[in-house]
Design a protein around this motif. Structure first.
Motif, PDB file in Angstrom:
ATOM      1  N   LEU A  55       8.291   9.268  10.762  1.00  0.00           N
ATOM      2  CA  LEU A  55       8.033   8.701   9.445  1.00  0.00           C
ATOM      3  C   LEU A  55       9.262   8.793   8.558  1.00  0.00           C
ATOM      4  O   LEU A  55      10.078   9.704   8.684  1.00  0.00           O
ATOM      5  CB  LEU A  55       6.853   9.412   8.781  1.00  0.00           C
ATOM      6  N   LEU A  56       9.365   7.851   7.658  1.00  0.00           N
ATOM      7  CA  LEU A  56      10.488   7.754   6.736  1.00  0.00           C
ATOM      8  C   LEU A  56       9.942   7.798   5.317  1.00  0.00           C
ATOM      9  O   LEU A  56       8.962   7.121   5.009  1.00  0.00           O
ATOM     10  CB  LEU A  56      11.219   6.420   6.972  1.00  0.00           C
ATOM     11  N   SER A  57      10.574   8.589   4.466  1.00  0.00           N
ATOM     12  CA  SER A  57      10.142   8.629   3.065  1.00  0.00           C
ATOM     13  C   SER A  57      10.852   7.529   2.285  1.00  0.00           C
ATOM     14  O   SER A  57      11.901   7.019   2.711  1.00  0.00           O
ATOM     15  CB  SER A  57      10.452   9.992   2.434  1.00  0.00           C
ATOM     16  N   LEU A  58      10.301   7.202   1.132  1.00  0.00           N
ATOM     17  CA  LEU A  58      10.931   6.214   0.271  1.00  0.00           C
ATOM     18  C   LEU A  58      12.296   6.709  -0.175  1.00  0.00           C
ATOM     19  O   LEU A  58      13.259   5.949  -0.209  1.00  0.00           O
ATOM     20  CB  LEU A  58      10.043   5.917  -0.945  1.00  0.00           C
ATOM     21  N   ALA A  59      12.406   7.989  -0.478  1.00  0.00           N
ATOM     22  CA  ALA A  59      13.693   8.556  -0.904  1.00  0.00           C
ATOM     23  C   ALA A  59      14.737   8.450   0.207  1.00  0.00           C
ATOM     24  O   ALA A  59      15.902   8.118  -0.057  1.00  0.00           O
ATOM     25  CB  ALA A  59      13.513  10.013  -1.322  1.00  0.00           C
ATOM     26  N   GLN A  60      14.341   8.721   1.453  1.00  0.00           N
ATOM     27  CA  GLN A  60      15.273   8.591   2.583  1.00  0.00           C
ATOM     28  C   GLN A  60      15.717   7.141   2.750  1.00  0.00           C
ATOM     29  O   GLN A  60      16.897   6.866   2.958  1.00  0.00           O
ATOM     30  CB  GLN A  60      14.612   9.045   3.884  1.00  0.00           C
ATOM     31  N   ALA A  61      14.755   6.228   2.698  1.00  0.00           N
ATOM     32  CA  ALA A  61      15.062   4.809   2.872  1.00  0.00           C
ATOM     33  C   ALA A  61      16.022   4.339   1.788  1.00  0.00           C
ATOM     34  O   ALA A  61      17.025   3.678   2.061  1.00  0.00           O
ATOM     35  CB  ALA A  61      13.778   3.979   2.849  1.00  0.00           C
ATOM     36  N   LYS A  62      15.714   4.691   0.555  1.00  0.00           N
ATOM     37  CA  LYS A  62      16.548   4.283  -0.574  1.00  0.00           C
ATOM     38  C   LYS A  62      17.957   4.855  -0.452  1.00  0.00           C
ATOM     39  O   LYS A  62      18.948   4.145  -0.634  1.00  0.00           O
ATOM     40  CB  LYS A  62      15.894   4.734  -1.880  1.00  0.00           C
ATOM     41  N   ALA A  63      18.065   6.136  -0.132  1.00  0.00           N
ATOM     42  CA  ALA A  63      19.371   6.781  -0.009  1.00  0.00           C
ATOM     43  C   ALA A  63      20.194   6.151   1.117  1.00  0.00           C
ATOM     44  O   ALA A  63      21.405   5.915   0.958  1.00  0.00           O
ATOM     45  CB  ALA A  63      19.204   8.278   0.231  1.00  0.00           C
ATOM     46  N   GLU A  78       8.236  -0.354   8.167  1.00  0.00           N
ATOM     47  CA  GLU A  78       7.295  -0.615   7.073  1.00  0.00           C
ATOM     48  C   GLU A  78       7.854  -0.085   5.748  1.00  0.00           C
ATOM     49  O   GLU A  78       7.752  -0.744   4.710  1.00  0.00           O
ATOM     50  CB  GLU A  78       5.952   0.053   7.394  1.00  0.00           C
ATOM     51  N   MET A  79       8.466   1.077   5.775  1.00  0.00           N
ATOM     52  CA  MET A  79       9.036   1.643   4.552  1.00  0.00           C
ATOM     53  C   MET A  79      10.216   0.805   4.063  1.00  0.00           C
ATOM     54  O   MET A  79      10.355   0.564   2.862  1.00  0.00           O
ATOM     55  CB  MET A  79       9.466   3.093   4.771  1.00  0.00           C
ATOM     56  N   LEU A  80      11.068   0.352   4.983  1.00  0.00           N
ATOM     57  CA  LEU A  80      12.178  -0.512   4.577  1.00  0.00           C
ATOM     58  C   LEU A  80      11.657  -1.821   3.986  1.00  0.00           C
ATOM     59  O   LEU A  80      12.194  -2.320   2.988  1.00  0.00           O
ATOM     60  CB  LEU A  80      13.106  -0.783   5.759  1.00  0.00           C
ATOM     61  N   ALA A  81      10.606  -2.355   4.566  1.00  0.00           N
ATOM     62  CA  ALA A  81      10.005  -3.582   4.025  1.00  0.00           C
ATOM     63  C   ALA A  81       9.497  -3.339   2.605  1.00  0.00           C
ATOM     64  O   ALA A  81       9.683  -4.182   1.715  1.00  0.00           O
ATOM     65  CB  ALA A  81       8.877  -4.069   4.937  1.00  0.00           C
ATOM     66  N   ALA A  82       8.876  -2.188   2.367  1.00  0.00           N
ATOM     67  CA  ALA A  82       8.388  -1.858   1.024  1.00  0.00           C
ATOM     68  C   ALA A  82       9.550  -1.743   0.042  1.00  0.00           C
ATOM     69  O   ALA A  82       9.456  -2.205  -1.104  1.00  0.00           O
ATOM     70  CB  ALA A  82       7.585  -0.561   1.062  1.00  0.00           C
ATOM     71  N   LEU A  83      10.633  -1.124   0.481  1.00  0.00           N
ATOM     72  CA  LEU A  83      11.808  -0.979  -0.378  1.00  0.00           C
ATOM     73  C   LEU A  83      12.398  -2.347  -0.717  1.00  0.00           C
ATOM     74  O   LEU A  83      12.704  -2.634  -1.876  1.00  0.00           O
ATOM     75  CB  LEU A  83      12.857  -0.102   0.316  1.00  0.00           C
ATOM     76  N   PHE A  84      12.547  -3.196   0.284  1.00  0.00           N
ATOM     77  CA  PHE A  84      13.075  -4.538   0.061  1.00  0.00           C
ATOM     78  C   PHE A  84      12.161  -5.317  -0.885  1.00  0.00           C
ATOM     79  O   PHE A  84      12.633  -5.978  -1.806  1.00  0.00           O
ATOM     80  CB  PHE A  84      13.220  -5.289   1.388  1.00  0.00           C
ATOM     81  N   GLU A  85      10.890  -5.229  -0.647  1.00  0.00           N
ATOM     82  CA  GLU A  85       9.929  -5.953  -1.484  1.00  0.00           C
ATOM     83  C   GLU A  85       9.981  -5.463  -2.930  1.00  0.00           C
ATOM     84  O   GLU A  85       9.979  -6.258  -3.868  1.00  0.00           O
ATOM     85  CB  GLU A  85       8.524  -5.799  -0.912  1.00  0.00           C
ATOM     86  N   GLU A 124       4.263   8.973  -0.307  1.00  0.00           N
ATOM     87  CA  GLU A 124       3.881   9.053   1.103  1.00  0.00           C
ATOM     88  C   GLU A 124       4.970   8.511   2.006  1.00  0.00           C
ATOM     89  O   GLU A 124       5.785   7.702   1.593  1.00  0.00           O
ATOM     90  CB  GLU A 124       2.558   8.307   1.352  1.00  0.00           C
ATOM     91  N   ASP A 125       4.988   8.999   3.216  1.00  0.00           N
ATOM     92  CA  ASP A 125       5.922   8.527   4.220  1.00  0.00           C
ATOM     93  C   ASP A 125       5.244   7.414   5.008  1.00  0.00           C
ATOM     94  O   ASP A 125       4.030   7.285   4.999  1.00  0.00           O
ATOM     95  CB  ASP A 125       6.311   9.666   5.164  1.00  0.00           C
ATOM     96  N   ALA A 126       6.069   6.611   5.688  1.00  0.00           N
ATOM     97  CA  ALA A 126       5.512   5.509   6.471  1.00  0.00           C
ATOM     98  C   ALA A 126       6.404   5.267   7.679  1.00  0.00           C
ATOM     99  O   ALA A 126       7.484   5.836   7.804  1.00  0.00           O
ATOM    100  CB  ALA A 126       5.429   4.244   5.606  1.00  0.00           C
ATOM    101  N   ALA A 127       5.928   4.388   8.544  1.00  0.00           N
ATOM    102  CA  ALA A 127       6.747   3.971   9.679  1.00  0.00           C
ATOM    103  C   ALA A 127       8.043   3.388   9.120  1.00  0.00           C
ATOM    104  O   ALA A 127       8.028   2.736   8.067  1.00  0.00           O
ATOM    105  CB  ALA A 127       5.999   2.939  10.513  1.00  0.00           C
ATOM    106  N   PRO A 128       9.176   3.618   9.771  1.00  0.00           N
ATOM    107  CA  PRO A 128      10.476   3.235   9.207  1.00  0.00           C
ATOM    108  C   PRO A 128      10.601   1.769   8.806  1.00  0.00           C
ATOM    109  O   PRO A 128      11.070   1.473   7.708  1.00  0.00           O
ATOM    110  CB  PRO A 128      11.455   3.594  10.316  1.00  0.00           C
ATOM    111  N   ALA A 159       0.807  -1.217   0.000  1.00  0.00           N
ATOM    112  CA  ALA A 159       0.000   0.000   0.000  1.00  0.00           C
ATOM    113  C   ALA A 159       0.846   1.276   0.000  1.00  0.00           C
ATOM    114  O   ALA A 159       0.333   2.348  -0.234  1.00  0.00           O
ATOM    115  CB  ALA A 159      -0.928   0.000   1.213  1.00  0.00           C
ATOM    116  N   ILE A 160       2.150   1.165   0.235  1.00  0.00           N
ATOM    117  CA  ILE A 160       3.007   2.347   0.304  1.00  0.00           C
ATOM    118  C   ILE A 160       3.343   2.809  -1.105  1.00  0.00           C
ATOM    119  O   ILE A 160       3.693   2.022  -1.967  1.00  0.00           O
ATOM    120  CB  ILE A 160       4.302   2.038   1.088  1.00  0.00           C
TER     121      ILE A 160
END
Length: 167
Positions: free
Chosen positions: A118-126, A17-24, A11-15, A6-7
């Protein structure tokens, strides 16, 4: 916690959860080991890295740990600690360390998030890309010191030589 799918990128998400989305999204294997912790694997240039994200809600800090599966034997610790000091001088973010329990080499970086946590996808990726890039950049130096019996300064100098092309 919402579903990983769903991410979106806007949008930002819990850290965790966002890392899980990035990995997935990248197809990297991972597991949610605890409510506030994720562990996964990412293939780097030299080896596969174990990546862990630990969310400390009370401090608003996401700690990323990237482990290249390198153990430092007791008899090499002095040389590797000297190398760590030289390597860490080269870093703008994060640092390398050795866990005292087990002698495992690791890269560690803490991200201070805002009050919303909250963590953004861009932050997580970087952050993930930086961790893997730093491990890739210095992996040869640790190998030269551990298995090539190079002195720390020589190990670092040899590792920092850039190839003039690709074979």
């Amino acid at each position: 916690m919402g579903t990983v799918n769903a991410i979106t990128a806007t949008e930002d998400a819990a850290p965790v959860e966002m890392l899980a989305a990035l990995f997935e999204a990248h197809g990297w294997p991972f597991e949610l080991t605890q409510e506030n912790e994720i562990a996964g694997e990412i293939r780097g240039s030299w080896t596969t890295y174990q990546l862990r994200g630990v969310w400390r809600r009370d401090d608003h800090v996401l700690q990323l740990l990237c482990l290249p599966e390198v153990r430092v034997p007791q008899e090499k610790r002095v040389a590797v600690f000297e190398l760590l000091a030289m390597v860490n001088e080269q870093l703008w973010l994060g640092h390398f360390d050795i866990w005292s329990n087990g002698g495992m080499l690791l890269y560690r970086h803490g991200l201070m998030l805002g009050d919303d946590g909250l963590l953004s996808l861009a932050q997580a990726k970087a952050a993930v890309e930086a961790a893997v890039a730093e491990c890739d950049r210095f992996y040869p130096a640790f190998q030269f010191a551990l298995w090539g019996d190079k002195e720390p300064a020589e190990a670092l100098a040899n590792a920092m030589v850039d190839a003039a092309g690709e074979a």
